[in-house]
Write an enzyme that holds these catalytic residues in place. Structure first.
Site, PDB file in Angstrom:
ATOM      1  N   GLY A   1      89.206 -25.039  19.587  1.00  0.00           N
ATOM      2  CA  GLY A   1      88.553 -24.261  20.637  1.00  0.00           C
ATOM      3  C   GLY A   1      87.030 -24.281  20.603  1.00  0.00           C
ATOM      4  O   GLY A   1      86.396 -23.608  21.413  1.00  0.00           O
ATOM      5  N   GLN A   2      86.453 -25.057  19.677  1.00  0.00           N
ATOM      6  CA  GLN A   2      84.988 -25.065  19.624  1.00  0.00           C
ATOM      7  C   GLN A   2      84.413 -25.579  20.942  1.00  0.00           C
ATOM      8  O   GLN A   2      85.029 -26.398  21.613  1.00  0.00           O
ATOM      9  CB  GLN A   2      84.512 -25.968  18.489  1.00  0.00           C
ATOM     10  CG  GLN A   2      84.790 -25.397  17.123  1.00  0.00           C
ATOM     11  CD  GLN A   2      84.526 -26.416  16.035  1.00  0.00           C
ATOM     12  OE1 GLN A   2      83.500 -27.070  16.053  1.00  0.00           O
ATOM     13  NE2 GLN A   2      85.460 -26.544  15.109  1.00  0.00           N
ATOM     14  N   LYS A   3      83.224 -25.117  21.239  1.00  0.00           N
ATOM     15  CA  LYS A   3      82.628 -25.420  22.533  1.00  0.00           C
ATOM     16  C   LYS A   3      82.576 -26.926  22.801  1.00  0.00           C
ATOM     17  O   LYS A   3      82.827 -27.381  23.916  1.00  0.00           O
ATOM     18  CB  LYS A   3      81.207 -24.851  22.584  1.00  0.00           C
ATOM     19  CG  LYS A   3      80.798 -24.534  23.974  1.00  0.00           C
ATOM     20  CD  LYS A   3      79.652 -23.565  24.017  1.00  0.00           C
ATOM     21  CE  LYS A   3      79.493 -23.149  25.475  1.00  0.00           C
ATOM     22  NZ  LYS A   3      78.681 -21.993  25.627  1.00  0.00           N
TER      23      LYS A   3
END
Ligand SMILES: Nc1nc2c(ncn2[C@@H]2O[C@H](COP(=O)(O)OP(=O)(O)OP(=O)(O)O)[C@@H](O)[C@H]2O)c(=O)[nH]1
Ligand SMILES: [Mg+2]
Length: 650
Positions: free
Chosen positions: A539-541
């Site tokens: 889910g990291q940007k």
């Protein structure tokens, strides 16, 4: 040369632990040994395990190719002999192992200084690997590519690659690493390196002689030095400077005499590689590190190396040294072909492995060997593997395992004048090539395809992911024939929301060491006879732009929220709204997990529902479920609900 040395059997035991992970990588049990064929006298019949190395010191020297070789060789050997660094009087004379033309008018001479009584003589597999890598990948080496050698032993291939300019990581079991450390140090790739951390902006004082007068020039802060002599009891070290400014050699204090603050600390940092230009030769780096054959461990190592390399570049003020290579390689990789978010480690361009498959000695550790190769080999990298043929060697099974995910060419190595060595060059299959074939082919069932994908994608292996271009992956997903009682669940949410923890808790795995997901994880959960293939995407940007690659054919969306993090609720809601507007996710059920309810500061699920205005969702069935991935509460309820609605839809 090949006298059997007493005690070499014990030494075998140490290499046998290569990749040791119960139960596969192990020495054969007593009963299995009994079953092996024997001759009349009871001796094992035809099994000749590899002779692993007792210490052997390798040197290299540059020479001029045009000079009379015989004369030149003699001189080089004399030079080595007179160095006296690693030998005593009784030692055998140095011996010329190989000569490799490396640049205009330059040859590399590899020499060996055997310690007394050493018996290592089986050079064939290492030479075969050197031969292959130099013949076909010399320009990569000179451009400073990353080479990883697995089970390096005395490390001939590693030394040759580094001498040509590559950034080499030589690995073996902790118990076997000493030979390689010595060989690296003997060749000017120091392994005992210290960094100047004290002395402020002026640096630390240096004396020429021990206890002598302090020199005018100081050793600069952040300089890297090689340890030549350590006198800890005197708080002194003799050094040779590798980077930074200051006297080239001298004595320094290790800690400040008052206050005990360190002036130097030991470091894993190494001076950066110097790349070579046409006609010249460069100088690579060697880092010797213990490594067991294990995919995740190897990937972590790559990550650590990235950090070390960039720190070394920064310290040396030579940040441009490696950039051109990296930029060029990445340009080739990026356009819509591979998915490698920022922060993903640079993998190995070349993986080397000599003579590491022999079941009588190492058991089935080849399984871990292949997994390790798969995890660290870059999408357009190559693995060069030499295999010494022996009785019952297990090589065919190793090759079969290798072929499950990699494409390979195999041939007999003839140059070494030894018919008993096979060479394998393995690469990732070209775009779509292997997997689309296998999907279309009647010989290959969906079941087999699924296993291959799951195999390749377990852990967070982006290198495996990189094998597909986007279309390739989507085609595959479309073609996967879905069982009626099987569903594809997409699990998304901001980083740190707890997606991976939820997946692991649901499959009853240990959740104490979860790392942020760099790629994705897939797990098949079976519940009420229903198989849920859950895709947990990082889910990291930097990874979020790739979420859309996984939308295709999803039967439900699970959206995970960290209920304890109020500040990011708005960001999380925004991402969810964008997902719900996606055509490809249109109409599929939505389960929102309000996770981390075990924490005191957690926002209750109904408040989250209100904050996210879930009530306004009218185009699909949805629910919000309070849960905690830590203690498992609420997870089953959520999944039950999901199966219920998917069933209804079907
Ligand atoms: N207290 C508590 N901590 C949790 C819970 N679920 C996850 N965590 C912690 O939250 C952190 C992040 O968990 P991950 O599962 O890695 O989160 P993720 O959503 O997979 O994150 P990315 O992979 O970066 O997208 C870890 O330190 C977990 O231990 C929970 O229910 N309660
Ligand atoms: Mg994760």
């Amino acid at each position: 040369m090949s006298k059997e040395r007493p005690g070499s059997k014990e030494r075998l035991g140490s290499k046998e632990r290569l990749g040791s992970k119960e139960p596969r990588a192990r020495r054969l049990g007593a009963s299995e040994v009994q079953r092996l064929p024997r001759d009349r006298s009871g001796k094992l019949n035809g099994i000749t395990p590899p002779t692993t190395s007792p210490s052997s010191h390798l040197f290299f020297r540059w020479g001029e190719a045009q000079k009379d070789l015989a004369e030149q060789n003699e001189r080089t050997l004399e030079q080595i002999g007179s160095q006296g660094e690693l030998q005593d009087e009784e030692q055998e004379p140095p011996e010329l192992l190989c000569e490799i033309p490396v640049a205009q008018n330059h040859v590399l001479r590899m020499l060996r200084q055997p310690p007394l009584g050493s018996s290592f003589s089986d050079w064939g597999p290492s030479v075969a690997v050197c031969d292959q890598v130099i013949e076909n990948h010399r320009s990569w080496l000179r451009a400073g590519c990353r080479v990883l050698e697995l089970g390096c032993g005395i490390g001939l291939p590693s030394l040759v690659c580094a001498a040509l300019g590559a950034r080499v990581v030589a690995t073996d079991l902790p118990s076997n690493i000493e030979d390689m450390e010595q060989n690296s140090a003997a060749n000017g790739w120091p392994q005992a390196v210290w960094r100047v951390v004290g002395g402020g902006s002026e640096g630390i004082p240096v004396t020429k002689e021990r206890g002598g007068k302090i020199e005018k020039e100081r050793l600069s802060q952040d300089a890297l030095v090689e340890e030549l002599e350590l006198r800890k009891e005197l708080n002194l070290m003799r050094y040779r400077r590798l980077t930074g400014v200051g006297p080239k050699e001298g004595w320094v204090q290790l800690v400040r005499p008052y206050g005990n603050r360190p002036l130097l600390v030991k470091t894993e940092l190494r001076p950066p590689a110097q790349r070579s230009h046409a006609g010249a030769f460069g100088r690579g780096t060697i880092i010797v590190v213990p490594l067991r054959w294990e995919a995740q461990e190897a990937l972590n190592l790559m990550r650590r190396l990235d950090d070390l390399e960039s720190a070394a570049l920064e310290l040396s003020g030579n940040e441009r040294a490696l950039k051109p290579v990296k930029a060029r390689r990445e340009e080739k990789l990026i356009p819509n072909q591979v998915i490698r978010p920022d922060g993903f480690p640079s993998l190995a361009d070349i993986v080397l492995c000599s003579d590491c498959v022999c079941e009588p000695a190492y058991g089935e550790s080849w399984e871990e060997l292949v997994e390790t190769i798969e995890s660290v080999m870059s999408p357009d990298g190559i693995a060069i593997i030499s295999l010494r043929r022996r009785s019952y060697d297990g090589i065919e099974r190793f090759v079969q395992r290798l072929a499950r995910n990699l494409r390979y060419e195999r041939y007999r190595h003839r140059k070494s004048e030894d018919a008993g060595i096979d060479l394998i060059c393995a690469t990732w299959p070209g775009k779509r090539e292997q997997f689309e074939d296998s999907v279309d082919s009647p010989r290959c069932s969906t079941q087999c395809f699924n296993t291959a994908v799951l195999e390749a994608y377990k852990l967070d292996k982006f290198c495996a992911l990189a094998r597909f271009d986007r279309m390739g992956l989507l085609n595959i997903l479309k073609k996967m024939k879905k069982d009626e009682r099987e569903a594809r669940i997409l699990m998304l949410g901001l980083d740190n929301a707890g997606k991976t923890t939820i997946l692991k808790t649901l499959s009853q795995e240990d959740i104490s060491h979860i790392m942020p997901t760099q790629g994705f994880n897939i797990k098949s959960l079976v519940q009420d006879g229903f198989k849920l293939n859950v895709w947990d995407i990082g889910g990291q940007k930097t990874i979020r732009p790739y979420w859309s690659n996984y939308f295709e054919s999803s039967d439900a969306l699970v959206y995970v929220i960290d209920s304890s993090d109020r500040r990011r609720l708005e960001e999380s809601g925004q991402e969810l709204r964008e997902l719900l507007a996606e055509d490809k996710l249109g109409g599929i059920p939505l389960l929102v997990f309000a996770n981390k309810q075990d924490l005191l500061q957690a926002t209750p699920a109904d408040e989250i529902a209100a904050a996210l205005d879930l009530a306004s969702i009218s185009d699909r069935t949805w629910t919000i479920q309070a849960c905690s991935a830590k203690d498992g509460s609420g997870l089953e309820d959520g999944m039950q609900w999901l199966i219920g609605v998917i069933n209804e839809k079907a």
